[in-house]
Motif scaffolding. Structure first.
Motif, PDB file in Angstrom:
ATOM      1  N   TYR A 127      -6.803   0.384   1.947  1.00  0.00           N
ATOM      2  CA  TYR A 127      -6.067  -0.156   0.799  1.00  0.00           C
ATOM      3  C   TYR A 127      -5.657   0.888  -0.239  1.00  0.00           C
ATOM      4  O   TYR A 127      -4.708   0.693  -0.976  1.00  0.00           O
ATOM      5  CB  TYR A 127      -6.879  -1.254   0.106  1.00  0.00           C
ATOM      6  N   ARG A 128      -6.457   1.983  -0.334  1.00  0.00           N
ATOM      7  CA  ARG A 128      -6.108   2.991  -1.345  1.00  0.00           C
ATOM      8  C   ARG A 128      -6.272   4.387  -0.755  1.00  0.00           C
ATOM      9  O   ARG A 128      -7.099   5.177  -1.216  1.00  0.00           O
ATOM     10  CB  ARG A 128      -7.007   2.829  -2.572  1.00  0.00           C
ATOM     11  N   PRO A 129      -5.487   4.671   0.302  1.00  0.00           N
ATOM     12  CA  PRO A 129      -5.658   5.959   0.996  1.00  0.00           C
ATOM     13  C   PRO A 129      -5.399   7.146   0.070  1.00  0.00           C
ATOM     14  O   PRO A 129      -5.863   8.253   0.361  1.00  0.00           O
ATOM     15  CB  PRO A 129      -4.621   5.894   2.125  1.00  0.00           C
ATOM     16  N   VAL A 161       0.833  -1.202   0.000  1.00  0.00           N
ATOM     17  CA  VAL A 161       0.000   0.000   0.000  1.00  0.00           C
ATOM     18  C   VAL A 161       0.879   1.269   0.000  1.00  0.00           C
ATOM     19  O   VAL A 161       0.666   2.159  -0.830  1.00  0.00           O
ATOM     20  CB  VAL A 161      -1.040  -0.023   1.151  1.00  0.00           C
ATOM     21  N   PRO A 162       1.899   1.344   0.877  1.00  0.00           N
ATOM     22  CA  PRO A 162       2.768   2.536   0.808  1.00  0.00           C
ATOM     23  C   PRO A 162       3.482   2.668  -0.540  1.00  0.00           C
ATOM     24  O   PRO A 162       3.664   3.779  -1.037  1.00  0.00           O
ATOM     25  CB  PRO A 162       3.795   2.303   1.925  1.00  0.00           C
ATOM     26  N   LEU A 163       3.869   1.531  -1.136  1.00  0.00           N
ATOM     27  CA  LEU A 163       4.534   1.586  -2.444  1.00  0.00           C
ATOM     28  C   LEU A 163       3.568   2.090  -3.518  1.00  0.00           C
ATOM     29  O   LEU A 163       3.927   2.917  -4.365  1.00  0.00           O
ATOM     30  CB  LEU A 163       5.085   0.195  -2.800  1.00  0.00           C
ATOM     31  N   ALA A 164       2.328   1.609  -3.473  1.00  0.00           N
ATOM     32  CA  ALA A 164       1.322   2.066  -4.442  1.00  0.00           C
ATOM     33  C   ALA A 164       1.078   3.566  -4.284  1.00  0.00           C
ATOM     34  O   ALA A 164       0.905   4.286  -5.274  1.00  0.00           O
ATOM     35  CB  ALA A 164       0.025   1.281  -4.258  1.00  0.00           C
ATOM     36  N   THR A 165       1.097   4.047  -3.042  1.00  0.00           N
ATOM     37  CA  THR A 165       0.907   5.485  -2.788  1.00  0.00           C
ATOM     38  C   THR A 165       2.062   6.281  -3.414  1.00  0.00           C
ATOM     39  O   THR A 165       1.844   7.326  -4.026  1.00  0.00           O
ATOM     40  CB  THR A 165       0.803   5.757  -1.270  1.00  0.00           C
ATOM     41  N   LYS A 166       3.281   5.755  -3.273  1.00  0.00           N
ATOM     42  CA  LYS A 166       4.448   6.415  -3.877  1.00  0.00           C
ATOM     43  C   LYS A 166       4.329   6.457  -5.400  1.00  0.00           C
ATOM     44  O   LYS A 166       4.607   7.472  -6.034  1.00  0.00           O
ATOM     45  CB  LYS A 166       5.732   5.654  -3.513  1.00  0.00           C
ATOM     46  N   LEU A 167       3.940   5.331  -5.980  1.00  0.00           N
ATOM     47  CA  LEU A 167       3.810   5.257  -7.435  1.00  0.00           C
ATOM     48  C   LEU A 167       2.718   6.197  -7.945  1.00  0.00           C
ATOM     49  O   LEU A 167       2.813   6.773  -9.026  1.00  0.00           O
ATOM     50  CB  LEU A 167       3.508   3.816  -7.876  1.00  0.00           C
ATOM     51  N   HIS A 168       1.687   6.356  -7.121  1.00  0.00           N
ATOM     52  CA  HIS A 168       0.592   7.269  -7.438  1.00  0.00           C
ATOM     53  C   HIS A 168       1.131   8.694  -7.559  1.00  0.00           C
ATOM     54  O   HIS A 168       0.831   9.418  -8.506  1.00  0.00           O
ATOM     55  CB  HIS A 168      -0.425   7.159  -6.291  1.00  0.00           C
ATOM     56  N   GLU A 169       1.986   9.054  -6.619  1.00  0.00           N
ATOM     57  CA  GLU A 169       2.588  10.395  -6.612  1.00  0.00           C
ATOM     58  C   GLU A 169       3.532  10.573  -7.817  1.00  0.00           C
ATOM     59  O   GLU A 169       3.556  11.620  -8.450  1.00  0.00           O
ATOM     60  CB  GLU A 169       3.320  10.608  -5.274  1.00  0.00           C
ATOM     61  N   GLU A 170       4.292   9.515  -8.126  1.00  0.00           N
ATOM     62  CA  GLU A 170       5.186   9.572  -9.298  1.00  0.00           C
ATOM     63  C   GLU A 170       4.370   9.807 -10.570  1.00  0.00           C
ATOM     64  O   GLU A 170       4.766  10.564 -11.449  1.00  0.00           O
ATOM     65  CB  GLU A 170       5.964   8.243  -9.451  1.00  0.00           C
ATOM     66  N   ALA A 211       1.024  -3.651 -12.177  1.00  0.00           N
ATOM     67  CA  ALA A 211       1.130  -4.886 -11.408  1.00  0.00           C
ATOM     68  C   ALA A 211       1.068  -4.592  -9.910  1.00  0.00           C
ATOM     69  O   ALA A 211       0.348  -5.253  -9.158  1.00  0.00           O
ATOM     70  CB  ALA A 211       2.433  -5.608 -11.752  1.00  0.00           C
ATOM     71  N   ILE A 212       1.806  -3.574  -9.478  1.00  0.00           N
ATOM     72  CA  ILE A 212       1.870  -3.279  -8.040  1.00  0.00           C
ATOM     73  C   ILE A 212       0.557  -2.689  -7.530  1.00  0.00           C
ATOM     74  O   ILE A 212       0.049  -3.105  -6.492  1.00  0.00           O
ATOM     75  CB  ILE A 212       3.063  -2.349  -7.744  1.00  0.00           C
ATOM     76  N   CYS A 213      -0.009  -1.748  -8.270  1.00  0.00           N
ATOM     77  CA  CYS A 213      -1.233  -1.095  -7.787  1.00  0.00           C
ATOM     78  C   CYS A 213      -2.438  -2.021  -7.832  1.00  0.00           C
ATOM     79  O   CYS A 213      -3.408  -1.824  -7.104  1.00  0.00           O
ATOM     80  CB  CYS A 213      -1.508   0.183  -8.576  1.00  0.00           C
ATOM     81  N   PHE A 214      -2.362  -3.053  -8.642  1.00  0.00           N
ATOM     82  CA  PHE A 214      -3.477  -3.993  -8.702  1.00  0.00           C
ATOM     83  C   PHE A 214      -3.633  -4.771  -7.389  1.00  0.00           C
ATOM     84  O   PHE A 214      -4.753  -5.046  -6.949  1.00  0.00           O
ATOM     85  CB  PHE A 214      -3.288  -4.993  -9.858  1.00  0.00           C
TER      86      PHE A 214
END
Ligand SMILES: [Zn+2]
Length: 557
Positions: A455-457, A245-254, A416-419
């Protein structure tokens, strides 16, 4: 054999029924191992021939839906194949209770027996009327969704055609398209709630026939979960919350920075300002590039792709009279060789066929000489073959995407990660729902809203009423049609990420492990098969730590 040379003949259902019952009796009465073994070989051979005829008919009908002969055959087979259920169950019971079980286990493995136990122990004839009602409810949901009519700038479109606009490079178009599609779900909320409420109550009633309080155990059995239960899955979801979840949040920001907006909203579905990369070349050229890629990847994949191309095992060009969608299947009579069906349409999905579907097909090809029981793999395993192949072939993406190959690799990793957090949310939601079958539709929506925060803050639903009030899950068909299915994709995706991290360190070693894993099929249980080839079982605390760290380091996050 070339696909066009495979002969189809209509199965004789009456004869098959008689034969199956005869073999069930012969197996139960067999007094020597030799006799029992022969009976099972005969059954497998006959079963394979029947399956082959169904598969060939199905493919030919899909390839040309206007072919009247195969349309009639398909209708006939659809109507008749359920009439074999009873005699097949008779045979399975004879096999399960056979006094030669120890000998059989040596040739079909322990997994097959566990699967039989799930099929036999989790079924009672009193469940049949409920199962019929369940099928009717699922069909009602599917029809409601398929017949959606969205008014779009003078045109009437269905939900799948709206994807073009919900993923448009133009932000206003996307926002408007989402307002339209979620408007459909709001307009039909009462009916969608009613169908789901009836499904939950129906499935709970089926579980009660077996003496359970709730549906969860039966749902797991129906998914052939022969190796792990809700507790293991819960541990996995908790690990996802902690690391992915933290990684997906980072990728979201990227992604926000990359597409150049101040704030990302739910309708910002694109990965690049100029849209997602699309493959270059004609469909024929894409197939030819696939050949080059697999020839370079390894001797095994080279042999595989040349077999596929020489024997007409791809029908991937989009045509008007062809059925939509894509899949991989295999033809038991012809040495279990694979067949890939798809509709190329000039999007990234065309390359997915060459990587993902060919991952399934490659595994099928490697295990084509195994017995049926070893080839009977469950979904969390099958998707490892396909999802990992997507990563193993990444090195060759220049062939398909030219100068945008890096964009493709970025998009693919992000996707793949955000899924995984999304898929786990779908899974936890269903655990909550089936453990509390008396929840009201409103309470279910509140449970979804709460899960979204875990899961998707990073997800911002702006002023979208449907999503803000927890209505998003109603578009996820698996929740209606196949309970507890979704987690298989998440489990498989985390294993494919292990391969992704492994190949960063040592590609050849990771590839050798992958081929070994493919060859294992269903010889052993999931949690035993993974460690045998150097992979982590994703049910332990800390199981994702190393993978996530390697991937983050490599991506510079
Ligand atoms: Zn797949």
């Amino acid at each position: 054999m070339k696909f066009s040379e495979i002969k189809y003949e209509r199965p004789d259902y009456e004869a098959i029924n008689k034969e199956t019952l005869r073999l069930a009796k012969a197996l139960a009465e067999a007094d020597s191992w030799e006799t029992a073994k022969k009976v099972h070989e005969e059954y497998s051979k006959k079963y394979n021939h029947f399956e082959s005829m169904l598969t060939v008919c199905h493919i030919r009908h899909d390839i040309d839906t206007t072919d009247a002969f195969y349309e009639a055959e398909q209708d006939y087979n659809d109507e008749m194949s359920p009439t074999l259920a009873e005699s097949n169950l008779e045979y399975q019971k004879a096999f399960y209770h056979s006094k030669f079980r120890p000998e059989f286990e040596k040739i079909v493995g322990p997994v097959a027996y566990k699967n039989l136990e799930l099929a036999i122990e989790y079924f009672k004839p009193e469940m049949v009327p409920y199962m019929q009602e369940e099928n009717a409810l699922v069909t009602r949901y599917e029809k409601l969704i398929a017949q959606a009519k969205i008014d779009w700038e003078g045109e009437t479109l269905n939900l799948s055609l709206m994807t073009k606009y919900t993923t448009s490079p133009d932000r206003e178009t996307r926002k408007k398209a989402f307002a339209k599609t979620t408007g459909f779900f709001m307009d039909n909320r009462a009916e969608l709630d009613e169908i789901y409420d009836k499904l939950v109550k129906n499935r709970t009633a089926q579980a009660k026939v077996l003496g359970f309080d709730t549906y969860t155990k039966l749902g797991y059995a129906k998914m052939n979960r022969n190796d792990y239960g809700p507790e293991e899955v819960k541990t996995f979801r908790e690990e996802v919350k902690k690391t992915l979840v933290p990684l997906a949040t980072k990728l979201h920001e990227e992604r926000r920075k990359r597409i150049g907006v101040d704030h990302l909203y739910y309708y910002d579905t694109i990965s690049f300002k100029n849209g997602n990369p699309t493959p270059e070349g004609t469909p024929e050229e894409i197939l030819e590039k696939g050949r080059k890629m697999y020839e370079e990847l390894s001797p095994e994949t080279g042999e595989f792709i040349n077999f596929m191309l020489a024997n007409e095992r791809f029908d991937v060009l989009g045509r008007k009279t062809k059925r939509a969608g894509g899949y991989m299947t295999s033809i038991p009579d012809d040495e279990n060789t694979p067949f890939v069906f798809a509709n190329f349409n000039g999007t990234v999905g065309d390359v997915d066929v060459i990587t993902h579907e060919c991952g399934h097909a490659f595994q099928g090809y490697l295990t084509r000489h195994d017995c049926n029981e070893y080839r009977d793999i469950t979904m969390e395993t099958a998707e490892i073959h396909s999802m990992s192949m997507e990563f193993f072939t990444e090195k060759w993406m220049e062939l398909f995407f030219g100068s945008r190959a890096d964009d493709y690799r970025m998009y693919h990793l992000e996707d793949a990660i955000c899924f995984i957090p999304y898929g786990c949310m779908v899974d936890e939601f269903q655990h909550i729902v089936y453990e509390n079958p008396d929840m009201t539709p409103e309470e279910r929506r509140m449970a979804w809203v709460k899960l979204e925060k875990e899961y998707r803050p990073h997800m911002d639903y702006g002023d979208n009423e449907c999503y803000l009030t927890g209505g998003l899950w109603q578009r996820q068909s698996h929740i209606y049609s196949v309970p507890f299915y979704y987690i298989d994709y998440c489990l498989a995706q985390t294993v494919s990420l292990q391969y992704k991290a492994w190949m960063e360190e040592n590609f050849d070693e990771a590839w050798a492990s992958y081929v070994e894993f493919c060859k294992q099929g269903a010889r052993d249980f999931y949690s035993k098969s993974l460690p045998k080839v150097g992979l982590n079982v994703p049910f332990k605390e800390g199981c994702l730590d190393k993978t996530v760290k390697t991937i983050m380091d490599k991506a510079g996050l």
